[in-house]
Design a protein around this motif. Structure first.
Motif, mmCIF file in Angstrom:
data_model
loop_
_atom_site.group_PDB
_atom_site.id
_atom_site.type_symbol
_atom_site.label_atom_id
_atom_site.label_comp_id
_atom_site.label_asym_id
_atom_site.label_seq_id
_atom_site.Cartn_x
_atom_site.Cartn_y
_atom_site.Cartn_z
ATOM 1 N N PHE A 13 0.806 -1.245 0.042
ATOM 2 C CA PHE A 13 0.056 0.092 0.050
ATOM 3 C C PHE A 13 0.928 1.087 0.020
ATOM 4 N N LYS A 14 0.091 2.198 -0.483
ATOM 5 C CA LYS A 14 1.011 3.604 -0.601
ATOM 6 C C LYS A 14 1.139 4.454 0.617
ATOM 7 N N SER A 21 5.166 -2.553 2.632
ATOM 8 C CA SER A 21 4.623 -4.172 2.566
ATOM 9 C C SER A 21 4.947 -4.429 3.857
ATOM 10 N N MET A 22 3.857 -5.248 4.422
ATOM 11 C CA MET A 22 3.819 -5.824 5.916
ATOM 12 C C MET A 22 3.980 -7.078 5.844
ATOM 13 N N LYS A 23 4.832 -7.840 6.782
ATOM 14 C CA LYS A 23 4.747 -9.006 6.878
ATOM 15 C C LYS A 23 4.246 -9.688 8.245
ATOM 16 N N LYS A 24 3.271 -10.578 8.295
ATOM 17 C CA LYS A 24 2.860 -10.961 9.652
ATOM 18 C C LYS A 24 3.673 -11.898 10.152
ATOM 19 N N GLY A 25 4.232 -11.484 11.570
ATOM 20 C CA GLY A 25 5.303 -12.123 12.508
ATOM 21 C C GLY A 25 4.416 -13.331 13.128
ATOM 22 N N GLU A 26 5.196 -13.802 14.245
ATOM 23 C CA GLU A 26 4.723 -14.953 15.030
ATOM 24 C C GLU A 26 3.756 -14.435 15.833
ATOM 25 N N THR A 27 2.576 -15.086 15.957
ATOM 26 C CA THR A 27 1.420 -14.879 16.806
ATOM 27 C C THR A 27 1.879 -15.599 18.350
#
Length: 264
Positions: A13-14, A21-27
């Motif tokens: 997204f701008k 850009s977002m990366k989902k980490g460990e939950t």
């Protein structure tokens, strides 16, 4: 983000500075400790972050209570005490204080009065470790002592002492004042009377002798309290020691009652 799998990337997204850009980490599940375990930490955090607001509220309440309890600061006596403690009329907030030159009459000087009591200079010097080291510390100790006594009177007036936390604080205030009085009558006054009879010593020798006598009488006082009332110091805290003494006394009374009941 909740619909993504761990390690997956969110649709770019701008933003203000370009594309992101977002990366989902460990939950991980967050374990929330019980309130009883963290309430003191919460209070400390709130106190430190809102300390100035709390102090402002205390100052406002103290001002309103001053007339109710007829609180009067003896400014002339306070000024006189500061001059004697510093040895000069040109003192400032950082001027060191020295109580060694004060007489018993000086320690009995009344710094403030209120309904049902008064604050004397001796109460700012319960022992060497807790004595103010400069004028700024002197002012803070006097201010805090006045606050404690006035707010304690207000709490008593509203029957707040029925609340365990407040009752504990009131007991701490009473215990600290008791300690000051005991130390004054059983140590300071006796040493002062003995020192008046000693001659032929240099100022340094007299100071060393005075400290030695105070230490000896203090140890004797502590031993007498221990023998007569089950008193003992716990972690260097006078209040904790008194609480422990009361607990031991209650145990003794309970054991005695049980023995009486067990008699045929």
């Amino acid at each position: 983000m909740d619909t993504l799998k761990t390690g997956a990337y969110y649709t770019p997204f701008k933003g203000d500075n370009g594309y992101y850009s977002m990366k989902k980490g460990e939950t991980r599940l967050l374990q929330v400790p019980p309130l009883d375990q963290i309430k003191n930490r919460i209070w400390q955090t709130l106190y430190h972050t809102r300390r100035h607001l709390i102090q402002q509220e205390i100052d406002n309440r103290l001002a309103s209570f001053s007339s109710r309890f007829n609180l009067v600061r003896k400014e002339d006596s306070i000024e006189k005490a500061k001059i004697k403690l510093t040895g000069t009329k040109e003192y400032n907030a950082n001027s060191p204080v020295n109580s060694d030159s004060l007489s018993e009459a000086d320690f009995d000087e009344v710094l403030a009065t209120m309904d049902g009591g008064q604050i004397k200079l001796i109460e700012l010097f319960p022992d060497a470790k807790k004595a103010p080291y400069d004028i700024s510390e002197f002012d803070n100790k006097l201010k805090n002592l006045i606050e404690q006594i006035v707010l304690a009177a207000h709490a008593k007036e509203l029957d707040y002492q029925s609340i365990p936390e407040i009752n504990e604080q009131l007991n701490n205030i009473r215990n600290e004042l008791l300690r000051t009085l005991l130390y004054k009558h059983e140590v300071k006054e006796k040493v002062s009377a003995a020192m008046d009879l000693i001659t032929g010593m240099s100022p340094k020798e007299k100071q060393q002798k005075q400290r030695s006598m105070e230490r000896e009488l203090r140890e004797k006082l502590e031993q007498e309290l221990k023998n007569n009332f089950g008193f003992k110091f716990v972690n260097g805290s006078f209040s904790t020691a008194l609480a422990e003494a009361r607990r031991q006394k209650e145990i003794q009374i309970k054991e005695k009652e049980e023995k009486e009941k067990a008699k045929p």
